[in-house]
Scaffold this motif. Structure first.
Motif, PDB file in Angstrom:
ATOM      1  N   LEU A 147       0.846  -1.195   0.000  1.00 39.29           N
ATOM      2  CA  LEU A 147       0.000   0.000   0.000  1.00 39.29           C
ATOM      3  C   LEU A 147       0.882   1.246   0.000  1.00 39.29           C
ATOM      4  O   LEU A 147       1.792   1.379   0.833  1.00 39.29           O
ATOM      5  CB  LEU A 147      -0.901  -0.007   1.240  1.00 39.29           C
ATOM      6  N   THR A 148       0.614   2.146  -0.946  1.00 37.93           N
ATOM      7  CA  THR A 148       1.380   3.404  -0.997  1.00 37.93           C
ATOM      8  C   THR A 148       0.377   4.552  -1.024  1.00 37.93           C
ATOM      9  O   THR A 148      -0.668   4.460  -1.684  1.00 37.93           O
ATOM     10  CB  THR A 148       2.260   3.474  -2.264  1.00 37.93           C
ATOM     11  N   ASN A 149       0.710   5.627  -0.297  1.00 39.52           N
ATOM     12  CA  ASN A 149      -0.243   6.740  -0.280  1.00 39.52           C
ATOM     13  C   ASN A 149      -0.042   7.644  -1.508  1.00 39.52           C
ATOM     14  O   ASN A 149       0.836   7.385  -2.340  1.00 39.52           O
ATOM     15  CB  ASN A 149      -0.175   7.508   1.055  1.00 39.52           C
ATOM     16  N   ARG A 150      -0.843   8.706  -1.588  1.00 37.94           N
ATOM     17  CA  ARG A 150      -0.792   9.546  -2.797  1.00 37.94           C
ATOM     18  C   ARG A 150       0.536  10.274  -2.942  1.00 37.94           C
ATOM     19  O   ARG A 150       0.910  10.707  -4.021  1.00 37.94           O
ATOM     20  CB  ARG A 150      -1.949  10.551  -2.777  1.00 37.94           C
ATOM     21  N   ASP A 151       1.270  10.415  -1.821  1.00 38.68           N
ATOM     22  CA  ASP A 151       2.594  11.060  -1.902  1.00 38.68           C
ATOM     23  C   ASP A 151       3.685  10.058  -2.258  1.00 38.68           C
ATOM     24  O   ASP A 151       4.872  10.400  -2.237  1.00 38.68           O
ATOM     25  CB  ASP A 151       2.948  11.719  -0.557  1.00 38.68           C
ATOM     26  N   GLY A 152       3.293   8.813  -2.523  1.00 38.92           N
ATOM     27  CA  GLY A 152       4.280   7.808  -2.913  1.00 38.92           C
ATOM     28  C   GLY A 152       5.025   7.198  -1.742  1.00 38.92           C
ATOM     29  O   GLY A 152       6.083   6.595  -1.918  1.00 38.92           O
ATOM     30  N   HIS A 153       4.470   7.341  -0.522  1.00 39.63           N
ATOM     31  CA  HIS A 153       5.095   6.683   0.632  1.00 39.63           C
ATOM     32  C   HIS A 153       4.598   5.242   0.709  1.00 39.63           C
ATOM     33  O   HIS A 153       3.386   4.994   0.661  1.00 39.63           O
ATOM     34  CB  HIS A 153       4.706   7.374   1.947  1.00 39.63           C
ATOM     35  N   VAL A 154       5.539   4.319   0.861  1.00 38.11           N
ATOM     36  CA  VAL A 154       5.154   2.914   1.016  1.00 38.11           C
ATOM     37  C   VAL A 154       4.798   2.699   2.489  1.00 38.11           C
ATOM     38  O   VAL A 154       5.580   3.055   3.377  1.00 38.11           O
ATOM     39  CB  VAL A 154       6.320   1.989   0.597  1.00 38.11           C
ATOM     40  N   LEU A 155       3.618   2.122   2.742  1.00 34.09           N
ATOM     41  CA  LEU A 155       3.114   2.062   4.113  1.00 34.09           C
ATOM     42  C   LEU A 155       3.239   0.669   4.740  1.00 34.09           C
ATOM     43  O   LEU A 155       3.916   0.459   5.721  1.00 34.09           O
ATOM     44  CB  LEU A 155       1.644   2.507   4.137  1.00 34.09           C
ATOM     45  N   GLU A 156       2.529  -0.263   4.162  1.00 40.18           N
ATOM     46  CA  GLU A 156       2.456  -1.626   4.690  1.00 40.18           C
ATOM     47  C   GLU A 156       1.725  -2.466   3.658  1.00 40.18           C
ATOM     48  O   GLU A 156       1.299  -1.954   2.612  1.00 40.18           O
ATOM     49  CB  GLU A 156       1.715  -1.654   6.042  1.00 40.18           C
ATOM     50  N   ALA A 157       1.575  -3.762   3.923  1.00 36.06           N
ATOM     51  CA  ALA A 157       0.741  -4.609   3.067  1.00 36.06           C
ATOM     52  C   ALA A 157      -0.664  -4.621   3.677  1.00 36.06           C
ATOM     53  O   ALA A 157      -0.850  -4.154   4.804  1.00 36.06           O
ATOM     54  CB  ALA A 157       1.346  -6.008   2.999  1.00 36.06           C
ATOM     55  N   PRO A 158      -1.661  -5.123   2.970  1.00 39.41           N
ATOM     56  CA  PRO A 158      -3.025  -5.031   3.500  1.00 39.41           C
ATOM     57  C   PRO A 158      -3.225  -5.725   4.847  1.00 39.41           C
ATOM     58  O   PRO A 158      -4.087  -5.357   5.628  1.00 39.41           O
ATOM     59  CB  PRO A 158      -3.866  -5.727   2.424  1.00 39.41           C
ATOM     60  N   ARG A 159      -2.395  -6.746   5.150  1.00 35.68           N
ATOM     61  CA  ARG A 159      -2.525  -7.430   6.441  1.00 35.68           C
ATOM     62  C   ARG A 159      -1.164  -7.710   7.064  1.00 35.68           C
ATOM     63  O   ARG A 159      -1.054  -8.592   7.910  1.00 35.68           O
ATOM     64  CB  ARG A 159      -3.300  -8.752   6.252  1.00 35.68           C
ATOM     65  N   GLU A 160      -0.137  -6.964   6.651  1.00 31.73           N
ATOM     66  CA  GLU A 160       1.220  -7.201   7.179  1.00 31.73           C
ATOM     67  C   GLU A 160       2.018  -5.899   7.198  1.00 31.73           C
ATOM     68  O   GLU A 160       1.749  -4.985   6.414  1.00 31.73           O
ATOM     69  CB  GLU A 160       1.943  -8.222   6.288  1.00 31.73           C
ATOM     70  N   SER A 161       3.024  -5.863   8.062  1.00 31.77           N
ATOM     71  CA  SER A 161       3.943  -4.729   8.093  1.00 31.77           C
ATOM     72  C   SER A 161       5.035  -4.925   7.054  1.00 31.77           C
ATOM     73  O   SER A 161       5.286  -6.045   6.622  1.00 31.77           O
ATOM     74  CB  SER A 161       4.612  -4.620   9.456  1.00 31.77           C
ATOM     75  N   PHE A 162       5.709  -3.820   6.724  1.00 38.55           N
ATOM     76  CA  PHE A 162       6.735  -3.861   5.679  1.00 38.55           C
ATOM     77  C   PHE A 162       8.103  -3.482   6.251  1.00 38.55           C
ATOM     78  O   PHE A 162       8.217  -2.519   7.016  1.00 38.55           O
ATOM     79  CB  PHE A 162       6.342  -2.889   4.556  1.00 38.55           C
ATOM     80  N   PHE A 163       9.109  -4.244   5.902  1.00 39.26           N
ATOM     81  CA  PHE A 163      10.507  -3.963   6.277  1.00 39.26           C
ATOM     82  C   PHE A 163      11.348  -4.002   5.010  1.00 39.26           C
ATOM     83  O   PHE A 163      11.084  -4.823   4.119  1.00 39.26           O
ATOM     84  CB  PHE A 163      11.048  -5.028   7.246  1.00 39.26           C
ATOM     85  N   TRP A 164      12.373  -3.144   4.941  1.00 40.53           N
ATOM     86  CA  TRP A 164      13.268  -3.203   3.787  1.00 40.53           C
ATOM     87  C   TRP A 164      14.695  -2.899   4.224  1.00 40.53           C
ATOM     88  O   TRP A 164      14.921  -2.335   5.303  1.00 40.53           O
ATOM     89  CB  TRP A 164      12.798  -2.248   2.691  1.00 40.53           C
ATOM     90  N   VAL A 165      15.639  -3.281   3.383  1.00 35.87           N
ATOM     91  CA  VAL A 165      17.057  -3.021   3.661  1.00 35.87           C
ATOM     92  C   VAL A 165      17.568  -2.081   2.575  1.00 35.87           C
ATOM     93  O   VAL A 165      17.451  -2.377   1.378  1.00 35.87           O
ATOM     94  CB  VAL A 165      17.881  -4.335   3.666  1.00 35.87           C
ATOM     95  N   GLY A 166      18.118  -0.938   3.009  1.00 33.72           N
ATOM     96  CA  GLY A 166      18.607   0.066   2.052  1.00 33.72           C
ATOM     97  C   GLY A 166      20.004  -0.279   1.560  1.00 33.72           C
ATOM     98  O   GLY A 166      20.609  -1.265   1.997  1.00 33.72           O
ATOM     99  N   ALA A 167      20.519   0.574   0.672  1.00 36.22           N
ATOM    100  CA  ALA A 167      21.845   0.352   0.081  1.00 36.22           C
ATOM    101  C   ALA A 167      22.920   0.347   1.166  1.00 36.22           C
ATOM    102  O   ALA A 167      23.968  -0.281   1.000  1.00 36.22           O
ATOM    103  CB  ALA A 167      22.131   1.443  -0.942  1.00 36.22           C
ATOM    104  N   ASP A 168      22.660   1.033   2.301  1.00 36.59           N
ATOM    105  CA  ASP A 168      23.639   1.064   3.392  1.00 36.59           C
ATOM    106  C   ASP A 168      23.575  -0.185   4.272  1.00 36.59           C
ATOM    107  O   ASP A 168      24.250  -0.276   5.298  1.00 36.59           O
ATOM    108  CB  ASP A 168      23.423   2.315   4.249  1.00 36.59           C
ATOM    109  N   GLY A 169      22.717  -1.128   3.908  1.00 33.87           N
ATOM    110  CA  GLY A 169      22.655  -2.395   4.655  1.00 33.87           C
ATOM    111  C   GLY A 169      21.846  -2.320   5.944  1.00 33.87           C
ATOM    112  O   GLY A 169      21.832  -3.262   6.728  1.00 33.87           O
ATOM    113  N   ARG A 170      21.134  -1.213   6.162  1.00 31.53           N
ATOM    114  CA  ARG A 170      20.348  -1.092   7.406  1.00 31.53           C
ATOM    115  C   ARG A 170      18.900  -1.524   7.180  1.00 31.53           C
ATOM    116  O   ARG A 170      18.305  -1.208   6.147  1.00 31.53           O
ATOM    117  CB  ARG A 170      20.328   0.360   7.895  1.00 31.53           C
TER     118      ARG A 170
END
Ligand SMILES: Cc1ncc(COP(=O)(O)O)c(C=O)c1O
Length: 269
Positions: A147-170
């Motif tokens: 799910l992404t809002n109108r400003d293009g922010h990625v929020l979560e999945a419809p029934r799950e939270s979202f985690f990601w790893v950036g280029a800096d490995g965090r």
């Protein structure tokens, strides 16, 4: 009409329940591991916060008694305990099958979704938009929506939270002030691992090195593609998150002390 099994009720009180007519109510889904509930107190506390937000009466003491009674009767099952509180003061407690484990890393795509700000902090029954988002993703040939809002922010999945790893490995996850659900799995992972809470833009998701979803039902669930951005899954931080979460579940549900005779509630449809 009585012979029509798909006709839920005809004129009875329950057919006028605002939970049925308008999705006006609260719910929780709690996972049982061999009959032991994981994070039950946290789920009941969140239910209390949902009731407060929705101006719904919270029958906390009664509910606790009923949950304990159901857990005693259920035995060593692997399943989900669903609690539903309706506006009309009804309580529904269900033991339901676990979602089928996903066979391969998830392929997810963006679906535009604007959170209903007045429902911040509430796990209400109004999930039609979330369920539709998944269907829209499947229609596009993906497994799940991001799910992404109108400003293009990625929020979560419809029934799950979202985690990601950036280029800096965090490892990162969006903050709660993005109007996402205060997921209990997310909170446990924040306590177990080094995770930064940061706004996620679509371009962050499309350039991440790994990503996963997290929830009570699916636990830590690796993502293999976001739109056409393919990811090696599960990546090292996803595996670390999964191992840390598994260890916490084992410790908090006292799995070593439980009789290994394990039953899984299965769907009968
Ligand atoms: C929108 C949303 N985000 C995240 C989650 C994950 O929450 P939890 O970890 O408490 O299961 C859920 C669970 O139902 C959800 O509906």
């Amino acid at each position: 009409l009585r012979r029509r099994k798909d006709l839920f009720a005809c004129g009875g009180n329950d057919s006028r329940n605002p939970a049925v007519l308008r999705g006006d109510g609260a719910f929780e889904a709690i996972r049982l591991y061999r009959g032991r509930p994981f994070a039950l107190d946290e789920h009941l506390e969140r239910l209390g916060r949902t009731c407060h937000a929705l101006r719904l009466e919270n029958p906390a003491r009664l509910l606790r008694e009923e949950v304990d009674c159901l857990l005693r009767a259920a035995g060593a099952v692997d399943c989900c305990l669903r609690i539903v509180l309706t506006r009309a003061g009804r309580r529904i407690l269900l033991l339901e099958p676990l979602p089928a484990p996903r066979e391969r890393p998830l392929r997810v795509c963006f679906v535009t979704y604007e959170p209903t700000h007045v429902l911040d902090g509430a796990k209400s029954l109004s999930y039609a938009a979330n369920m539709l988002a998944t269907r829209l993703a499947i229609e596009r040939g993906f497994d799940e929506a991001l799910l992404t809002n109108r400003d293009g922010h990625v929020l979560e999945a419809p029934r799950e939270s979202f985690f990601w790893v950036g280029a800096d490995g965090r490892l990162r996850t969006p903050p709660l002030n993005e109007h996402i659900l205060a997921s209990i799995t997310r909170q446990k992972l924040l306590e177990l691992l080094e995770v930064e809470q940061q706004v996620c833009l679509r371009r962050d998701a499309l350039s991440c090195s790994e990503a996963f979803l997290a929830s009570t039902g699916f636990e830590v669930d690796p993502i293999g593609a976001i739109e056409d951005h393919a990811l090696a899954a599960p990546g090292p931080l996803t595996r670390r998150a999964r191992a840390a979460f598994d260890a916490l579940v084992r410790e908090q549900t006292d799995q070593d002390a439980v009789d290994p005779g394990r039953r899984r509630i299965t769907t009968t449809t």
